[in-house]
Design a protein around this motif. Structure first.
Motif, mmCIF file in Angstrom:
data_model
loop_
_atom_site.group_PDB
_atom_site.id
_atom_site.type_symbol
_atom_site.label_atom_id
_atom_site.label_comp_id
_atom_site.label_asym_id
_atom_site.label_seq_id
_atom_site.Cartn_x
_atom_site.Cartn_y
_atom_site.Cartn_z
ATOM 1 N N TYR A 108 -4.310 -10.770 -9.082
ATOM 2 C CA TYR A 108 -2.876 -11.045 -9.023
ATOM 3 C C TYR A 108 -2.278 -11.092 -10.431
ATOM 4 O O TYR A 108 -2.975 -11.318 -11.425
ATOM 5 C CB TYR A 108 -2.612 -12.381 -8.330
ATOM 6 C CG TYR A 108 -2.946 -12.381 -6.859
ATOM 7 C CD1 TYR A 108 -2.126 -11.728 -5.943
ATOM 8 C CD2 TYR A 108 -4.092 -13.038 -6.392
ATOM 9 C CE1 TYR A 108 -2.433 -11.724 -4.587
ATOM 10 C CE2 TYR A 108 -4.400 -13.036 -5.040
ATOM 11 C CZ TYR A 108 -3.569 -12.388 -4.144
ATOM 12 O OH TYR A 108 -3.882 -12.380 -2.806
ATOM 13 N N ALA A 109 -0.982 -10.883 -10.491
ATOM 14 C CA ALA A 109 -0.235 -11.027 -11.743
ATOM 15 C C ALA A 109 1.095 -11.689 -11.418
ATOM 16 O O ALA A 109 1.550 -11.706 -10.265
ATOM 17 C CB ALA A 109 -0.001 -9.669 -12.396
ATOM 18 N N ALA A 123 2.699 -5.151 -9.356
ATOM 19 C CA ALA A 123 3.431 -5.616 -10.539
ATOM 20 C C ALA A 123 3.598 -4.491 -11.555
ATOM 21 O O ALA A 123 4.645 -4.366 -12.197
ATOM 22 C CB ALA A 123 2.694 -6.801 -11.168
ATOM 23 N N ALA A 124 2.579 -3.656 -11.706
ATOM 24 C CA ALA A 124 2.668 -2.538 -12.653
ATOM 25 C C ALA A 124 3.752 -1.556 -12.238
ATOM 26 O O ALA A 124 4.470 -1.017 -13.090
ATOM 27 C CB ALA A 124 1.318 -1.838 -12.745
ATOM 28 N N GLY A 135 11.917 -2.841 -14.632
ATOM 29 C CA GLY A 135 11.983 -3.392 -15.978
ATOM 30 C C GLY A 135 11.603 -4.858 -16.063
ATOM 31 O O GLY A 135 11.967 -5.536 -17.033
ATOM 32 N N VAL A 136 10.875 -5.374 -15.076
ATOM 33 C CA VAL A 136 10.403 -6.751 -15.176
ATOM 34 C C VAL A 136 9.207 -6.790 -16.119
ATOM 35 O O VAL A 136 8.663 -5.754 -16.499
ATOM 36 C CB VAL A 136 10.002 -7.298 -13.783
ATOM 37 C CG1 VAL A 136 11.196 -7.317 -12.848
ATOM 38 C CG2 VAL A 136 8.857 -6.489 -13.177
ATOM 39 N N SER A 189 0.824 -1.205 0.000
ATOM 40 C CA SER A 189 0.000 0.000 0.000
ATOM 41 C C SER A 189 0.859 1.257 0.000
ATOM 42 O O SER A 189 0.515 2.262 -0.633
ATOM 43 C CB SER A 189 -0.937 0.001 1.206
ATOM 44 O OG SER A 189 -1.889 -1.035 1.095
ATOM 45 N N GLU A 190 1.976 1.221 0.732
ATOM 46 C CA GLU A 190 2.881 2.372 0.705
ATOM 47 C C GLU A 190 3.382 2.635 -0.709
ATOM 48 O O GLU A 190 3.464 3.781 -1.149
ATOM 49 C CB GLU A 190 4.064 2.130 1.642
ATOM 50 C CG GLU A 190 3.734 2.257 3.105
ATOM 51 C CD GLU A 190 4.951 2.201 3.997
ATOM 52 O OE1 GLU A 190 4.822 2.444 5.201
ATOM 53 O OE2 GLU A 190 6.053 1.919 3.485
ATOM 54 N N GLN A 191 3.706 1.572 -1.419
ATOM 55 C CA GLN A 191 4.242 1.710 -2.774
ATOM 56 C C GLN A 191 3.176 2.165 -3.764
ATOM 57 O O GLN A 191 3.423 3.039 -4.598
ATOM 58 C CB GLN A 191 4.820 0.367 -3.228
ATOM 59 C CG GLN A 191 5.326 0.328 -4.659
ATOM 60 C CD GLN A 191 6.748 0.837 -4.794
ATOM 61 O OE1 GLN A 191 7.377 1.196 -3.805
ATOM 62 N NE2 GLN A 191 7.248 0.877 -6.007
ATOM 63 N N VAL A 192 1.990 1.587 -3.659
ATOM 64 C CA VAL A 192 0.969 1.791 -4.687
ATOM 65 C C VAL A 192 0.088 3.004 -4.404
ATOM 66 O O VAL A 192 -0.225 3.780 -5.312
ATOM 67 C CB VAL A 192 0.109 0.517 -4.825
ATOM 68 C CG1 VAL A 192 -1.047 0.756 -5.801
ATOM 69 C CG2 VAL A 192 0.961 -0.654 -5.290
#
Length: 303
Positions: free
Chosen positions: A173-174, A253-254, A261-262, A109-112
């Motif tokens: 999920y991805a 994942a996005a 670069g994954v 959540s912090e990241q997104v």
């Protein structure tokens, strides 16, 4: 034992006292309050008895307050203003408020979500600060109950007792792998999923780890966990520099596609969707600041 206050004087009598004090006329005060002359006379008698003072003396041109009534008027004004204040709905003014909100958030959540939320809060409420916490379980519930945590956000496993929630959206999920992975040709196959080593996170406050490890270990899948890490955020770089793969929330994942670069792939089997929600304790359901914060979260992320 002293008499209860309500047995000595009531708010109606105090309002009546101010009406008489302001108009200096019993009839005019009665019209203001919607009371008859006899009712006003009876109420004034009760007031005089309660305070042990005549309060008002009849004069040819109206009523003259006693010195005690002069002193009493200011206190009664203040007392009624305080009571009226308790009946008014508190307000939260974002533009001028200075306050710190604590959010229980996973690393995901912090990241997104946190960048967008922080940007919106800074624009709407420049004096408001945000800080995050990764309390879990009982400690998180206690912090929400005592006000130490204002809001919890994400796909969280929380006992519902005492909590209220607002589902923001349902997510999926991805899978991710490095761009030039030698074993993946075009799309991620079930054979890839079973044979390649998986990276999983075990330290998050979310419910993802429990679900994903259960799927990997199931008889239908039988995939091997090659690496367990304490945080989801470390998975992106690990996958970018190894032949491991990972199954993670699609929103995360996005961000990894952009940051590391994954490459993001559809899982080769149907995985259960999950809900992302915001949670708060019922004690603070109507507290204006928290109501405002929840509305900002809902406006940004509910879909």
């Amino acid at each position: 034992m002293p008499k209860r206050l309500s047995h000595q004087v009531d708010l109606n009598l105090l309002e009546l006292f101010l009406a008489i004090y302001g108009s200096r006329n019993l009839t005019a005060a009665g019209k203001e309050l919607g009371l008859s002359q006899p009712a006003m006379s009876r109420a004034l008698t009760r007031l005089r008895h309660a305070y042990g003072d005549r309060l008002f003396i009849r004069q040819p041109h109206g009523l003259l307050p006693t010195p005690f009534a002069d002193r009493l008027s200011e206190s009664v004004h203040q007392a009624l203003d305080i009571v009226r204040g308790t009946l008014q709905t508190p307000m939260f003014s974002p533009a001028t408020e200075k306050r710190v909100f604590t959010l229980a958030m996973s690393d995901i959540s912090e990241q997104v979500f946190l960048p967008g939320l922080a940007d919106r809060v800074a624009a709407l409420a420049p004096g408001v600060q945000l800080r995050t916490s990764q309390l879990q379980g009982k400690a998180l519930r206690e912090a929400m109950a005592d006000g130490g945590v204002d809001l919890a956000m994400g796909h969280l496993r929380l006992e519902p007792e005492g909590l209220q929630s607002d589902r923001l959206f349902t997510a999926r999920y991805a899978c991710i792998a490095r761009q030039d992975h030698p074993a993946i040709r075009g799309k991620l196959t079930m054979a890839n999923f079973r044979q390649l080593g998986h990276v999983v996170s075990t330290g998050s406050i979310t419910g993802h780890a429990h679900v994903l490890e259960g799927i990997l270990a199931s008889k239908k899948v039988g995939a091997a966990v090659a690496l367990r890490v304490g945080h989801f955020l470390s998975i992106g770089r690990i996958v970018a520099q190894t032949d491991y793969i990972a199954t993670i929330p699609r929103t995360l994942a996005a961000t990894f596609e952009y940051a590391w670069g994954v490459k993001m792939y559809e899982p080769p089997m149907r995985l259960p969707p999950y809900d992302v929600s915001q949670f708060w304790h019922e004690r603070f359901a109507r507290e204006p600041g928290r109501v405002w914060l929840r509305s900002v979260v809902r406006e940004l992320f509910a879909r």
